[in-house]
Design an enzyme around this catalytic site. Structure first.
Site, short mmCIF file in Angstrom:
data_model
loop_
_atom_site.label_atom_id
_atom_site.label_comp_id
_atom_site.label_asym_id
_atom_site.label_seq_id
_atom_site.Cartn_x
_atom_site.Cartn_y
_atom_site.Cartn_z
N LYS A 175 57.20 69.42 73.04
CA LYS A 175 57.32 69.18 74.44
C LYS A 175 58.32 70.17 75.02
O LYS A 175 59.35 70.36 74.33
CB LYS A 175 57.53 67.55 74.64
CG LYS A 175 56.57 66.78 73.77
CD LYS A 175 55.28 66.89 74.55
CE LYS A 175 54.28 65.75 73.68
NZ LYS A 175 52.98 65.95 74.47
N HIS A 294 41.78 68.31 67.81
CA HIS A 294 42.23 67.39 68.85
C HIS A 294 41.16 67.05 69.51
O HIS A 294 40.21 67.84 69.76
CB HIS A 294 43.31 68.18 69.97
CG HIS A 294 44.03 67.18 70.81
ND1 HIS A 294 43.47 66.69 71.73
CD2 HIS A 294 45.36 66.70 70.57
CE1 HIS A 294 44.29 65.78 72.29
NE2 HIS A 294 45.47 65.94 71.63
#
Length: 475
Positions: A175, A294
């Site tokens: 992140k 994902h």
């Protein structure tokens, strides 16, 4: 028109519209071991009987259309048609039914999830006679399972490649997910891996944007993981997202990852598509790459309770198409997931054989005939206080992935990784000593903070953080 054609039409063909249930509702049918079985949650329009609605689903997802056609006489429809063979009302819901449909195996191309879904969840979902339609589960027959390669490697081979046993694997999504330069991104990867994580991960949004092109990211991440490996003596990995705008570009990225010698790549299998995913999975097996999956876009498909497709179906499809990891919810974090339902499809991912269990949402017994298993990935809003619950819920064969729960540590990325690794090791040791993680979890974490200032700091930061909302996904 030739005389022969005229005779055929006049004798065997009667134009017009017939009720679907006359042909496609067959309650006396005994299913075959080779049939693909589907459980649909059907919400008919007012005035439409459930038998007609279930038959319409069977028809429109197999051989039927809205009117009788003369070419029906050129084949054996009884051999190829889908059949609605059982209907039951949904307890506690008005005008909702579970309709069971059997499809002959000849309707589907071997080894193609794309073709299977095009039929079973195709145009029928827009059918006007239905207010809503949801595919709850599929039984994939052994004969069809064996036409797929399945996951590139599977759980045991992955553990052997990584030389890591007896505990869940630890990961972290880097992140902020967008905006970092490739060099700063690689720095974060290095710090997390050096701190004790097994994996770091590209966010699903990260492909090849102007601020960070894919080749630069791959190079800096490879440098980071090799440096971390040298310093820790452990095998490390970073999920390099190979998802791209074309299959050709996707494969170019996977080939470059292999040339760098990294252990794992990643794909967004729903946005990328099943054809692309199966292609990448085959390449990964042939070239020794693990494949992390994902599920971006899944909630568009699976979150509404009466329309769409349950994630357990998407999970089964992924096991056929191929992937070594897939995100599966956390039960305790920020993303949707009720415990029994989540563990139901987690078992479908990992186990070779799963019995029918309606309390966990499993409508059919499923055998995978030694198809490799898939590691479920718990990710989304989790931190060190969740570690006992995650270890108890998911067990050893899982990946626990902390993004903000690593990078949000007040002392930095590496201390955040240390905190998670210490918490995990403490929970695994306590479990192996016979302690009850569900009951003693907080005590176990507090005891471990005495020996780890990094864990103590993490516990202080996240002691009040909870995500308490009712789950939408219930039986």
């Amino acid at each position: 028109m030739s005389p022969q054609t005229e005779t055929k039409a006049s004798v065997e063909f009667k134009a017009g519209v017939k009720d679907y249930k006359l042909t496609y509702y067959t309650p006396e049918y005994e299913t075959l071991d080779t049939d693909i079985l589907a459980a649909f949650r059907v919400s008919p329009q007012p005035g439409v009987p459930p038998e007609e609605a279930g038959a319409a689903v069977a028809a429109e997802s197999s051989t039927g259309t809205w009117t009788t056609v003369w070419t029906d006489g050129l084949t054996n429809l009884d051999r190829y048609k889908g059949r609605c063979y059982h209907i039951e009302p949904v307890a506690g819901e008005e005008n909702q039914y579970i309709c069971y449909v059997a499809y002959p195996l000849d309707l589907f191309e071997e080894g193609s999830v794309t073709n299977m879904f095009t039929s079973i969840v195709g145009n029928v979902f827009g059918f006007k006679a239905l207010r809503a339609l949801r595919l709850e589960d599929l039984r994939i027959p052994v004969a069809y399972v064996k036409t797929f390669q399945g996951p590139p490697h599977g759980i045991q081979v992955e553990r052997d490649k990584l030389n890591k046993y007896g505990r869940p694997l630890l990961g972290c999504t880097i992140k902020p997910k967008l905006g970092l330069s490739a060099k700063n991104y690689g720095r974060a990867v290095y710090e997390c891996l050096r701190g004790g994580l097994d994996f770091t991960k590209d966010d699903e949004n990260v492909n090849s944007q102007p601020f960070m092109r894919w080749r630069d990211r791959f190079l800096f991440c490879a440098e980071a993981l090799y440096k971390a490996q040298a310093e820790t003596g452990e095998i490390k990995g970073h999920y390099l997202n190979a998802t791209a705008g074309t299959c050709e570009d996707m494969m170019k990225r996977a080939v470059f990852a292999r040339e760098l010698g990294v252990p794992i790549v990643m794909h967004d299998y729903l946005t990328g598509g099943f054809t692309a995913n199966t292609t990448l999975s085959h390449y990964c097996r042939d070239n020794g790459l693990l494949l992390h999956i994902h599920r971006a876009m899944h909630a568009v498909i699976d979150r509404q309770k009466n329309h769409g497709m349950h994630f357990r179906v998407l999970a089964k499809a992924l096991r056929l198409s191929g992937g070594d990891h897939i995100h599966s919810g956390t039960v305790v974090g920020k993303l949707e997931g009720e415990r029994d339902i989540t563990l139901g499809f987690v078992d479908l991912l990992r186990d070779d054989y799963t019995e029918k269990d309606r309390s966990r949402g499993i409508y059919f017994t499923q055998s995978w005939v030694s198809t490799p298993g898939v590691l479920p990935v718990a990710s989304g809003g989790i931190h060190v206080w969740h570690m006992p619950a995650l270890t108890e819920i998911f067990g050893d064969d899982s990946v626990l992935q902390f993004g903000g729960g690593t990078l949000g540590h007040p002392w930095g990325n590496a201390p955040g990784a240390v905190a998670n690794r210490v918490a995990l090791e403490a929970c695994v040791q306590a479990r192996n000593e016979g302690r009850d993680l569900a009951r003693e979890g907080n005590t176990i974490i507090r005891e471990a903070t005495k020996w780890s200032p990094e864990l103590a700091a993490a516990c202080e930061v996240w002691k009040e953080i909870k995500f308490e909302f009712p789950a939408m996904d219930t039986v």
